[in-house]
Design a protein around this motif. Structure first.
Motif, short mmCIF file in Angstrom:
data_model
loop_
_atom_site.label_atom_id
_atom_site.label_comp_id
_atom_site.label_asym_id
_atom_site.label_seq_id
_atom_site.Cartn_x
_atom_site.Cartn_y
_atom_site.Cartn_z
N ASP A 217 0.84 -1.21 0.00
CA ASP A 217 0.00 0.00 0.00
C ASP A 217 0.87 1.25 0.00
N ASP A 218 1.92 1.22 0.82
CA ASP A 218 2.81 2.39 0.88
C ASP A 218 3.58 2.57 -0.42
N GLN A 219 3.89 1.49 -1.10
CA GLN A 219 4.64 1.61 -2.36
C GLN A 219 3.90 2.50 -3.36
N GLN A 220 2.61 2.27 -3.54
CA GLN A 220 1.83 3.08 -4.47
C GLN A 220 1.78 4.54 -4.01
N LYS A 221 1.66 4.73 -2.72
CA LYS A 221 1.62 6.08 -2.15
C LYS A 221 2.94 6.80 -2.43
N TYR A 222 4.05 6.11 -2.21
CA TYR A 222 5.37 6.72 -2.43
C TYR A 222 5.60 7.02 -3.91
#
Length: 383
Positions: free
Chosen positions: A186-191
């Motif tokens: 989830d954080d990967q897409q956000k980053y």
């Protein structure tokens, strides 16, 4: 500034007095020599004696001699002496004036560029002094312009470095997290989204820098065409309607007359409208309306207005608002996504059209007002 006469020093006054005394002594010796020579010539030439007697008898009034040849000679020599004395004194005085002017020049040359030669002298020397003062003014202006350019370059480097470093630091940081594999799916897409947005900010800055430097170039020419301003304003407003609606802002477009047409570079003028509308959307806090208005003025000019009823711009900021990289906000963060070049670019485009742009702001409206000529006689048309 009222010009003053050259003030002589005590030594110069003494020098002038000595010049007068020496001249008088030399003239008296010369006069004595002339009188002696005349006497010798008269004693040796009988015809000259008879001629002088005839002249003497001709200058008789009521039976008495009013003039003698000696008296006439003395008066003539006295007049000649006074002329010679005046000529030598005024010549020496002018030499002293020239010395003072040279002294003033040395004073200026030693770095006192705020000093000017303020003497009232003879016309020929006055022309030289006036030319020198103009040359010094021109030199000082060139020095100040050079300093301003250097300062501007330093500010440009500082500002660009800051505006590039901030998003670049974020991009490197988030890419580093992705590279390390520590981020959750989830954080990967956000980053990735954050890094992409920061990259877009950098691209925007690069584009603005390119446009600014291109417009400042003297080789950049306008591509003129007949521009129907009402249609153009409607198209520009339509491009911002979605973003404006999200902020609760609506557009009002008006042209007087509605068929108003004038010569302009449509592509560059659209860039001006994009910058001004974008500026209103980013910084016009609390705005509910953006007006795009065009008016014909005196059948020679067109007035274009981009207005919003948002927060008032402080008076001090109005003086600097068209400076490159200037932002009304005190911090140089990129929350609004601006580069600080949009209004500077708009000003350059307007000036290329031989027009003017200014900003007025009060409690009701903030207005960017552009004045353009209906015709562009000096601009080059495309081949």
């Amino acid at each position: 500034m009222k010009k003053q006469r050259v003030k002589l020093t005590a030594a110069e006054k003494s020098e002038l007095f000595a010049e007068g005394v020496v001249t008088i002594v030399l003239l008296l010796l010369l006069n004595l020599s002339i009188i002696i020579l005349f006497h010798l010539a008269i004693l040796q030439d009988k015809n000259l004696v008879n001629g002088l007697i005839f002249i003497k008898e001709s200058l008789m009034f009521t039976g008495s001699h009013t003039w003698s040849w000696q008296r006439i000679l003395m008066i003539a020599m006295m007049i000649a002496d006074l002329l010679v004395l005046y000529w030598r004194l005024i010549r020496r005085y002018h030499q002293m004036q020239l010395r003072h002017v040279i002294s003033e020049l040395h004073y200026i040359a030693n770095g006192h560029y705020d000093h000017r030669i303020n003497f009232a002298v003879k016309p020929d020397l006055q022309k030289v002094i006036d030319s020198i003062n103009l040359l010094v003014d021109s030199t000082v202006n060139s020095i100040n312009e050079e300093r301003a350019i250097e300062k501007s370059k330093d500010e440009l480097i500082t500002n660009v470095s800051h505006d590039i470093r901030t998003p670049l630091t974020s991009i490197i940081g988030y890419l580093g997290l992705l590279k390390s594999g520590m981020a959750s799916p989830d954080d990967q897409q956000k980053y990735i989204n954050i890094a992409y947005n920061k990259a877009e900010q950098m691209r925007s800055l690069a584009n603005d820098l390119f446009d600014y430097s291109t417009l400042k170039s003297t080789s950049t020419k306008l591509t003129l065409s007949d521009l129907h301003i009402y249609s153009m304003m409607e198209q520009v407003a339509a491009g911002f309607e979605l973003e404006a609606a999200k902020q609760g802002i609506h557009f009002e477009v008006e042209a007087r007359p509605k068929e108003l047409t004038f010569k302009a570079d449509a592509e560059k003028l659209v860039r001006v409208y994009n910058n001004l509308i974008g500026n209103a959307l980013k910084y016009g806090k609390g705005a509910t309306t953006i007006k795009l208005v065009a008016n014909s003025v005196n059948k020679r000019e067109v007035e274009l207005r981009v207005e919003n009823n948002g927060e008032k711009i402080p008076q001090d900021s109005l003086k600097k608002i068209f400076d490159r990289f200037y932002r009304v906000e005190t911090s140089r963060n990129l929350k609004t996504g601006g580069t600080g070049l949009g209004l500077a670019i708009s000003k350059n485009v307007v000036e290329m059209h031989h027009g003017t742009i200014k900003c007025e702001s009060d409690d009701n409206w903030t207005s960017f007002i552009i004045r353009l000529p209906l015709k562009q006689p000096d601009a080059e048309k495309p081949a």
